[in-house]
Design an enzyme around this catalytic site. Structure first.
Site: not given
Ligand code: UGA
Length: 430
Positions: A258, A261, A31, A12, A156, A152-153, A122
């Protein structure tokens, strides 16, 4: 243009700092880890994130982005201080606020004049007040400040795009002047701004992640039902997704979510509810389904391969999702450990996460070529949906394997096509 300090150079902090510098502000990122700061000064990124090194380099070269371990170099001149340190989960799921506390204290000691402090990490509901109290206890007499929550949203792997094109900006606080000032930082972007109080802003972040995690667990539960009835979860999701009330995103079944977040934030939200005498049934189920999804996959491997003792298992993909080298809470960890405990020899390949995976999984053997991983293998486990795997020469893979069993944990491949090539194919909910 404003002068900005960013405390913490994780995902972030680094992405936010680089983006505000790109918008023309003067940004100093702080940092406490000297090695990390030296690395950043040399243009090396502490983690893999597409496009980030280029964005950092552009602003660093223009003299608008600096890195330091010194609060003195960053905070006194800053109009805005972003707190972006992490809030890892404690054993009971509660968010650990110790880094936020020490960062706030250090910021307070270096304040001069008037400053707006922005919580971007967060943080549990009530943290805005917690930061304000910490600041009050340590700030020199005569300085003034306001605290604004601005969660932040970004995702990664897509962080650079997300920071440049956010869906919304959420600003919470009691000082309308400070909220307007922070809104001004986003003025160059065409984005809806939600203005609210601190607690509501903090909860919007948790509720958003919990909702997305719920969708993933929901579709994983439907996938298990599909497995029983011979239905195809991808088509179920497609058919559901055309309904505008449902929408198509975050309905990809797999081996569970995983990352740093979803697991952390759902646990923290459940913990906050429980601490206040609520029974967060849905959140608990979301976590439970996510956990069992990994075991269900392990059971499928055993069903197809049989006794795993002495078997050679190839793994494609280690990171918790594609386009990152992050292994935090990656489903691959438990799946691979289960393979090893049952006596299998695992050989894994990931385009970016081999080094981080070796720190997360003891005795993990990794190779630098996906085809080397499958040589003589009794099964191939697809655990992260990298594009590289989608485009792989699967006919070659069949040739190299001892038994061409493909367990597709992310439904990346077309079943019929794989069967046509000679694979015994098993997806999730298909
Ligand atoms: C997530 C949120 O999407 C962001 O909006 C948020 O800012 C972030 O957490 C955070 O709190 O910092 P992130 O953890 O980077 O982002 O990744 P995602 O793309 O959301 O995926 C999370 C997990 O869900 C991954 O393991 C992904 O493989 C899994 N996933 C996602 C699924 O198994 N199926 C899906 O349809 C979508």
């Amino acid at each position: 243009m404003s002068t900005i300090a960013v405390i913490g150079t994780g995902y972030v902090g680094l992405v936010t700092g680089a983006w505000f510098a790109e918008l023309g502000n003067y940004v100093t990122c702080v940092d406490i880890l000297e090695e990390k700061v030296n690395q950043l000064r040399a243009g090396e990124m502490p983690f893999f994130e597409p496009g980030l090194a280029e964005m950092v380099a552009r602003s660093a070269e223009a003299g608008r982005l600096r890195f330091t371990t010194s609060y003195t170099e960053a905070v006194p001149d800053a109009d805005f201080v972003f707190i972006t340190v992490d809030t890892p989960p404690a054993m009971n799921g509660k968010a650990d606020m110790s880094r936020v506390e020490s960062a706030s204290r250090s910021v307070a000691q270096h304040l001069v004049g008037h400053t707006v402090i922005i919580n971007k990490s967060t943080m549990p509901m009530g943290s805005g007040d917690f930061v304000a109290h910490t600041l009050k206890a340590s700030a020199p007499k005569g300085v003034t400040y306001a605290v604004v929550s601005n969660p932040e949203f970004l995702r990664e792997g897509a962080a650079v795009r997300d920071v440049m094109e956010p869906d919304r900006v959420v600003l919470g606080g009691t000082d309308a002047h400070a909220i307007n000032a922070v809104a001004g930082l986003y003025a160059a972007m065409d984005v809806p701004i939600v203005r609210t109080d601190l607690q509501t802003a903090e909860l919007i972040k948790y509720a958003s992640n919990a909702m997305l995690a719920t969708r993933v667990s929901f579709i994983n539960e439907i996938a298990a039902i599909c497995d029983v009835f011979g239905a195809d979860v991808r088509v179920v999701a497609e058919g559901m997704g055309y309904d505008p009330r449902i929408g198509p995103l975050f309905l990809e079944a797999g081996i569970g979510f995983g990352g740093s977040c979803f697991p952390k934030d759902v646990k923290a939200l459940a913990h906050m509810a429980k601490e206040n005498n609520l029974h967060p049934q849905l959140l608990n189920s979301v976590l439970e389904i996510n956990q069992s999804q990994r075991y269900r996959f392990v059971a499928k491997v055993e069903k197809y391969v049989g006794d795993l003792r002495g078997k050679r298992i190839a793994v494609w993909g280690l990171a918790f999702k594609q386009d990152t080298d992050d292994m935090r809470e990656a489903p691959s960890i438990e799946i691979i450990e289960a393979m090893m405990t049952r006596g299998a020899q695992v050989r894994a390949y990931d385009p970016e996460a081999s080094d981080t995976a070796k720190r997360a999984i003891r005795d993990l053997v990794t190779v630098s070529d996906p085809y080397e991983a499958v040589q003589g293998a009794d099964a191939l486990l697809l655990l992260t949906p990298w594009n590289e795997f989608k485009q792989a020469d699967m006919a070659r893979v069949v040739e190299y394997m001892h038994t061409p069993i493909l367990l597709d944990g992310r439904n990346l491949y077309d079943r019929k096509q794989m069967q046509g090539l000679g694979f015994t194919y098993c997806g999730v909910g298909r």
